[in-house]
Design a protein around this motif. Sequence first.
Motif, mmCIF file in Angstrom:
data_model
loop_
_atom_site.group_PDB
_atom_site.id
_atom_site.type_symbol
_atom_site.label_atom_id
_atom_site.label_comp_id
_atom_site.label_asym_id
_atom_site.label_seq_id
_atom_site.Cartn_x
_atom_site.Cartn_y
_atom_site.Cartn_z
ATOM 1 N N PHE A 1 56.000 -41.471 77.229
ATOM 2 C CA PHE A 1 55.850 -40.274 76.411
ATOM 3 C C PHE A 1 54.901 -39.309 77.108
ATOM 4 O O PHE A 1 54.212 -39.678 78.077
ATOM 5 N N GLU A 2 54.858 -38.079 76.611
ATOM 6 C CA GLU A 2 54.001 -37.062 77.229
ATOM 7 C C GLU A 2 52.548 -37.265 76.827
ATOM 8 O O GLU A 2 52.252 -37.577 75.669
ATOM 9 N N PRO B 1 52.740 -39.727 66.010
ATOM 10 C CA PRO B 1 53.818 -38.998 66.682
ATOM 11 C C PRO B 1 53.610 -38.921 68.189
ATOM 12 O O PRO B 1 52.478 -38.925 68.682
ATOM 13 N N SER B 2 54.699 -38.837 68.925
ATOM 14 C CA SER B 2 54.635 -38.643 70.373
ATOM 15 C C SER B 2 55.936 -37.999 70.811
ATOM 16 O O SER B 2 56.932 -38.035 70.089
ATOM 17 N N THR B 3 55.896 -37.389 71.989
ATOM 18 C CA THR B 3 57.117 -36.856 72.588
ATOM 19 C C THR B 3 57.645 -37.914 73.543
ATOM 20 O O THR B 3 57.180 -38.049 74.674
ATOM 21 N N LYS B 4 58.607 -38.680 73.074
ATOM 22 C CA LYS B 4 59.126 -39.807 73.846
ATOM 23 C C LYS B 4 60.068 -39.338 74.939
ATOM 24 O O LYS B 4 60.896 -38.448 74.727
ATOM 25 N N LEU B 5 59.953 -39.973 76.086
ATOM 26 C CA LEU B 5 60.788 -39.640 77.239
ATOM 27 C C LEU B 5 61.700 -40.786 77.626
ATOM 28 O O LEU B 5 62.746 -40.566 78.244
#
Length: 117
Positions: free
Chosen positions: A32-33, A19-23
Amino acid sequence: MPDRDPECVFCGIVAGEIPSTKLYEDEEILAFEDIHPVAPVHLLVIPKRHIPTADDVRDEEGDLLGRMFLTARSLARSAGIVEDGYRIVMNVNRGAGQLVFHIHFHVLGGRPLGKMG
Ligand code: AMP
Ligand code: ZN
């Protein structure tokens, strides 16, 4: 160079298995963050293709690196850190602090960063 290294955490993020926080995402780039931010804004910009270090970038991949740089700059603008100043960094090899061997630009800002030392 294979497009994917099964041992690589960033290849796992590209594949959606980690999982990642995609930007930002397009056909060849993902941003991503950072999971352990060292500044209020700490983003990573990577190529989807597995390239271990800056030293492995081939001459014909210069345009890809340029587009990664433009992505980093655009995300810095969106994060509102341009006026106060920010840093785009790529660590190359262990002696410079590289821990993940899939190239990435760090985009750092949101606090005074001081001089590189
Ligand atoms: P470097 O030391 O230049 O190789 O930077 C690797 C960066 O990747 C570090 O800032 C880590 O916090 C970050 N990182 C490692 N694993 C993850 C992950 N699963 N998701 C987001 N960032 C990560
Ligand atoms: Zn990789």
